[in-house]
Design a protein around this motif. Structure first.
Motif, PDB file in Angstrom:
ATOM      1  N   PHE A 488       0.800  -1.231   0.000  1.00  0.00           N
ATOM      2  CA  PHE A 488       0.000   0.000   0.000  1.00  0.00           C
ATOM      3  C   PHE A 488       0.832   1.279   0.000  1.00  0.00           C
ATOM      4  O   PHE A 488       0.299   2.361   0.144  1.00  0.00           O
ATOM      5  CB  PHE A 488      -0.958  -0.005   1.198  1.00  0.00           C
ATOM      6  N   SER A 489       2.149   1.151  -0.122  1.00  0.00           N
ATOM      7  CA  SER A 489       2.954   2.365  -0.038  1.00  0.00           C
ATOM      8  C   SER A 489       3.343   2.908  -1.414  1.00  0.00           C
ATOM      9  O   SER A 489       3.529   4.102  -1.575  1.00  0.00           O
ATOM     10  CB  SER A 489       4.205   2.122   0.810  1.00  0.00           C
ATOM     11  N   ALA A 490       3.431   2.026  -2.419  1.00  0.00           N
ATOM     12  CA  ALA A 490       3.852   2.501  -3.739  1.00  0.00           C
ATOM     13  C   ALA A 490       2.819   3.481  -4.303  1.00  0.00           C
ATOM     14  O   ALA A 490       3.176   4.523  -4.846  1.00  0.00           O
ATOM     15  CB  ALA A 490       4.041   1.324  -4.689  1.00  0.00           C
ATOM     16  N   TYR A 491       1.539   3.120  -4.179  1.00  0.00           N
ATOM     17  CA  TYR A 491       0.471   3.976  -4.704  1.00  0.00           C
ATOM     18  C   TYR A 491      -0.554   4.174  -3.610  1.00  0.00           C
ATOM     19  O   TYR A 491      -1.246   3.243  -3.219  1.00  0.00           O
ATOM     20  CB  TYR A 491      -0.143   3.328  -5.954  1.00  0.00           C
ATOM     21  N   LYS A 492      -0.625   5.368  -3.132  1.00  0.00           N
ATOM     22  CA  LYS A 492      -1.442   5.666  -1.947  1.00  0.00           C
ATOM     23  C   LYS A 492      -2.899   5.247  -2.115  1.00  0.00           C
ATOM     24  O   LYS A 492      -3.522   5.537  -3.129  1.00  0.00           O
ATOM     25  CB  LYS A 492      -1.371   7.174  -1.668  1.00  0.00           C
ATOM     26  N   GLY A 493      -3.383   4.552  -1.106  1.00  0.00           N
ATOM     27  CA  GLY A 493      -4.806   4.198  -1.108  1.00  0.00           C
ATOM     28  C   GLY A 493      -5.189   3.068  -2.032  1.00  0.00           C
ATOM     29  O   GLY A 493      -6.368   2.766  -2.204  1.00  0.00           O
ATOM     30  N   LYS A 494      -4.167   2.417  -2.646  1.00  0.00           N
ATOM     31  CA  LYS A 494      -4.473   1.296  -3.546  1.00  0.00           C
ATOM     32  C   LYS A 494      -3.645   0.075  -3.166  1.00  0.00           C
ATOM     33  O   LYS A 494      -2.544   0.212  -2.653  1.00  0.00           O
ATOM     34  CB  LYS A 494      -4.110   1.644  -4.994  1.00  0.00           C
ATOM     35  N   TYR A 495      -4.193  -1.092  -3.467  1.00  0.00           N
ATOM     36  CA  TYR A 495      -3.421  -2.329  -3.327  1.00  0.00           C
ATOM     37  C   TYR A 495      -2.597  -2.507  -4.601  1.00  0.00           C
ATOM     38  O   TYR A 495      -3.148  -2.571  -5.710  1.00  0.00           O
ATOM     39  CB  TYR A 495      -4.369  -3.525  -3.130  1.00  0.00           C
ATOM     40  N   PHE A 496      -1.284  -2.576  -4.473  1.00  0.00           N
ATOM     41  CA  PHE A 496      -0.415  -2.766  -5.644  1.00  0.00           C
ATOM     42  C   PHE A 496      -0.036  -4.239  -5.753  1.00  0.00           C
ATOM     43  O   PHE A 496       0.454  -4.851  -4.814  1.00  0.00           O
ATOM     44  CB  PHE A 496       0.836  -1.895  -5.525  1.00  0.00           C
TER      45      PHE A 496
END
Ligand code: WTA
Length: 648
Positions: A488-496
Motif C-alpha cells: 500500500f505504499s507505492a500507490y497511496k490508497g491502492k493495493y499494488f
C-alpha cells in the motif's frame, strides 16, 4: 494474434452467468459493494449472521474487515452442511502417483476423518489460534489436516513438499509453530521424497533458532524407513484409530485467521500471508462456482499442489464449500507417460480441468498423440493459472485438449488475493488467447503510471486494485508494517499487485508479468533476493545477482551472476556445487538454470545493482541496454556481454 473466440452456444445456455448478467452484477458490485456482498455473503452458513458487511481502508495503517460480527466455521461449511443432502456423494477422488492407486472419500467419510483428526490435535494440546505446519504429499490426509485445523480454529501453514529442511525450518520459526503434520515419504513421478527426514532436520534447525516443536504427526504413505523419536513423533494411523469420530466445529469470528501461507516478495524472507475465515470462504466458493461454471454433480480437477494457494482455494476450500467432487492428484503430468492427465480425465470423467501454463507447454512439447488417443468428451471447462499463458500454448490447449468445445478461463490472481480476480466466465466472456479478460465481481482494477496517476482507456501500467474484496489477505503474519509497506505504499490508497498489465480497447486485461524482483518459474513464485542470499551463503561466493530470463517450458528460468571470492577459480564443478547448494538452502524448485561467473556486477555509483541491465544480458538482448551512464564502472557491462557470448 487478434482472434476472438466467441462463447460457445452450449456454454451460454448452461451457465450461471451470461454476459448480460455479468454486466449487471459487475456494475452492482462496484456501485454498491455493501449491498452486493451482503447478499452474496449468505452463500455460506453462519452460526451468527453478520450485520456489518465491509469495513476496509487502504490508507494509513490499513485495516480490512469483512462480515466482522458474523460467526461461522470453514470446516462446517465444507463438510457438515452437506451431510444431509450429499453424505454419500464423493467429496474427494484421490488419484495416486501410480495409475493403479486411487481412492474415493464421501462427505460422510470426510466428516469422520476430519473429526477424528481434530480430536487427535486437541488431545495433543493444539488450541484455537495455534499454528500448525503441514508438510505433506498430495494425499487426502493433507485436506483432512487443513479442515481439522479449521474445525478447531488452529491456523494452518502449509509448506510445499519440494522445500528443503532449511526453508521448512524458517517457516516453522517465523510463526512459532509447535505442531507439524507430515508423512514418512512423498511419492511423485515414481520418486520418493524424504518428508519425515526433512522434518527431523527442520525441527533441529528450528530448535537452534528457539522454537521447539513438541509433536510431529506422521502419516504412513510409503512405509519407507524413518527415524523415530518416541517423545515427539506420533503415527497418524494409531492416533486416528483411538480418536472419537465426532468433534464440534469451533465458533469462529469472521475475522479469525484461517491460514497463513508463505510467499516470496521482492525483498527479504518469504512472508506469511494471512487469510481469515468468513470473507475468504465467501470469495473462494463464489469464484469457484462462477469462474468454472460449476454445477452440481460435476467432477472438478485442479492439478495444483496444496502447498500453493491454488491448492488451498481451488482444491480444498472453494470446491468443498460448494459440495463438489474434487480430484486430488499425487503425481506429475508426465508420469508414467505424458498422456497421464488425459487418462485421468477419462478415468474419472472430469468435467472441469484447471492447470498451469508450464504443464501445458511441457505436454505440448511431448506431441499431440498423447492427447488425441484419449476421449476427453467429459471436459467442459478448461482453466489456466499461475503465469501468463502464451497464445501458442493457449491455442493448443483450446484446440487439441478441448477440441474447440471448451472455454478456457485464464485466471489471474495471487496468494495475497485469496481467489481469482481477473478472468473470463465460461458462459459470458468472449475469449482472446493470452488475456485474462475482465475483472470478477467486486474487483476494480486500475492501471497506474510510475507516479501513481490513474491511466484511462487502452493503456499499459502497473496493476492496482482500488477497493477491498472479501478474499483479500489481511496482514503479513507478525509484521503488519511490512504488509502496509509492501502493498500500500507505492500507490497511496491502492493495493499494488506487483504485476504489469495492459488494457485493450475492449477493456480486456493482459497481464505482462511482474514488475518487481519476483520471478515466476514453472508457476512457482520466487524472490530473486532469496536465491541471491542462498548463493552468497556459500563460502566461494562474494556476491550474486539473480534475474529471470525467458524459458520455453518454465516460463522463466533462473539466471545467476556470481562473483567469486578472491583467489577462487570458477569451474563447471563449482557451478554444479552451487546448484546443489541452492537446492539445499531453498529446495529443488529454486535450482539455478544458468550460472555466469562475473568478476564485477553493474552498479550505480551509490552501489545499487542495475538489474535491468542484467536482465537484458540474460535475455541475449545486448542492443537495448538503455542508459548506462550512471554506472560506476561501465566496462563491467562489456565484460559481462563478452562472457555471455563466449558461453555459447
Ligand atoms: C502470476 C498464484 C498471468 C502473476 C495464483 C501474479 C499470472 C503471480 C496469472 C502470483 C495469469 C498468476 N496470468 N500471470 N493467469 N496467474 N500470475 O502468489 O505474476 O503463486 O502476481 O499465486 O503469478 O503468484 P502466486
Amino acid at each position: 494474434m487478434t482472434d476472438v473466440y466467441k462463447v460457445p452456444k452450449g456454454a451460454k445456455k448452461r451457465a450461471h452467468i451470461d454476459n448480460d448478467t455479468y454486466e449487471k452484477w459487475y456494475q452492482e458490485s462496484i456501485r454498491n459493494p455493501d449491498k452486493f456482498w451482503k447478499k452474496h455473503g449468505k452463500r455460506i452458513d453462519w452460526f451468527k449472521p453478520y450485520s456489518k458487511v465491509r469495513n476496509a481502508s487502504f490508507d494509513g495503517k490499513v485495516s480490512i474487515k469483512w462480515f466482522e460480527d458474523g460467526q461461522t466455521n470453514v470446516a462446517y461449511n465444507c463438510i457438515d452442511r452437506h451431510l444431509k443432502k450429499r453424505g454419500d456423494q464423493v467429496a474427494i477422488i484421490w488419484e495416486g502417483d501410480n495409475p493403479y492407486d486411487d481412492r474415493k472419500i464421501t462427505y460422510n467419510e470426510l466428516y469422520e476423518h476430519v473429526c477424528r483428526l481434530s480430536n487427535v490435535m486437541k488431545k495433543n494440546g493444539v488450541k484455537k489460534g495455534d499454528r500448525v505446519t503441514i508438510y505433506m504429499p498430495m494425499i487426502p490426509e493433507a485436506a483432512y489436516a487443513m479442515l481439522a485445523c479449521a474445525r478447531i480454529g488452529a491456523i494452518h501453514s502449509i509448506v510445499f513438499g519440494g522445500f528443503s529442511p532449511d526453508a521448512l525450518a524458517g517457516r516453522i520459526v517465523d510463526c512459532e509453530s509447535t505442531f507439524v503434520i507430515t508423512a514418512d515419504e512423498g511419492l511423485r513421478g515414481g520418486r520418493k521424497i524424504p518428508l519425515k527426514d526433512n522434518t527431523d532436520k527442520a525441527v533441529d534447525i528450528a530448535k537452534r533458532d528457539g522454537v521447539i516443536v513438541s509433536n510431529v504427526l506422521v502419516v504412513r504413505r510409503t512405509a519407507g524407513k524413518v527415524a523415530w523419536y518416541d517423545e515427539r513423533d506420533i503415527w497418524y494411523h494409531e492416533a486416528m484409530a483411538e480418536a472419537k469420530p465426532d468433534c464440534p466445529p469451533a465458533k469462529m469470528k469472521a475475522e479469525d485467521p484461517l491460514f497463513l501461507l508463505y510467499t516470496s516478495g521482492s525483498t527479504g524472507k518469504p512472508k506469511g500471508v494471512l487469510h481469515t475465515t468468513g470473507g475468504y470462504l465467501v470469495y473462494a466458493s463464489m469464484t469457484h462456482e462462477y469462474v468454472f461454471d460449476y454445477h452440481e454433480g460435476d467432477i472438478y480437477w485442479c492439478t495444483a499442489d496444496v502447498g500453493w494457494v491454488t491448492g488451498h482455494s481451488y482444491i480444498v476450500y472453494g470446491p468443498l464449500a460448494n459440495g463438489a467432487t474434487t480430484l486430488m492428484f499425487e503425481g506429475v503430468p508426465n508420469y508414467p507417460t505424458p498422456g497421464r492427465f488425459w487418462e485421468v480425465v477419462d478415468k474419472h470423467q472430469v468435467n472441469i480441468f484447471y492447470t498451469a501454463p508450464t504443464a501445458i507447454r511441457a505436454l505440448m512439447g511431448a506431441g499431440n498423440d498423447h492427447v488425441t488417443k484419449s476421449s476427453r468428451k467429459s471436459l467442459r471447462t478448461l482453466g489456466s493459472v499461475g503465469e501468463p499463458i502464451n497464445p501458442e500454448a493457449w491455442e493448443w490447449y483450446y484446440k487439441v485438449v478441448g477440441d474447440k468445445r471448451c472455454p478456457i478461463v485464464d485466471t489471474w490472481w495471487q496468494t495475497e488475493t485469496g481467489g481469482i480476480m481477473i478472468t473470463p466466465l465460461p458462459g459470458a466472456t468472449d475469449l482472446k488467447p493470452g488475456s485474462a479478460t475482465r475483472p470478477f465481481f467486486g474487483i476494480e482494477p486500475q492501471l497506474v503510471d510510475a507516479e501513481g496517476a490513474v491511466l484511462e482507456g487502452a493503456t499499459e501500467g502497473n496493476l492496482c486494485i482500488s477497493q477491498s474484496w472479501p478474499g483479500q489477505m489481511r496482514t503479513v503474519y507478525g509484521d503488519h508494517e511490512r504488509f502496509v509497506q509492501t502493498y500500500f505504499s507505492a500507490y497511496k490508497g491502492k493495493y499494488f499487485t506487483g504485476d504489469g498489465c495492459r488494457r485493450d480497447k475492449d477493456g480486456y486485461y493482459w497481464i505482462t508479468g511482474r514488475v518487481d524482483d519476483v520471478i515466476n518459474v514453472s508457476g512457482h513464485r520466487m524472490g530473486t533476493a532469496e536465491v541471491e542470499s542462498a548463493l552468497v551463503s556459500h563460502d566461494a561466493v562474494s556476491e550474486a545477482a539473480v534475474v529471470g530470463y525467458p524459458h520455453d517450458v518454465k516460463g522463466q528460468g533462473i539466471y545467476c551472476y556470481v562473483t567469486l571470492m578472491e583467489g577462487v577459480e570458477g569451474s563447471e564443478e563449482l557451478k554444479k556445487e552451487l546448484v546443489k547448494h541452492v537446492r539445499g538452502e531453498i529446495g529443488p524448485i529454486a535450482s539455478p538454470d544458468k550460472i555466469q561467473f562475473s568478476p564485477g556486477l553493474p552498479k550505480t555509483r551509490s552501489g545499487k545493482i542495475m538489474r535491468r541491465i542484467l536482465r537484458k544480458i540474460a535475455e541475449d538482448d545486448f542492443g537495448s541496454l538503455g542508459d548506462t551512464s550512471t554506472l560506476a564502472d561501465p566496462a563491467v557491462v562489456d565484460d559481462l556481454i563478452e562472457n555471455r557470448q563466449n558461453r555459447k
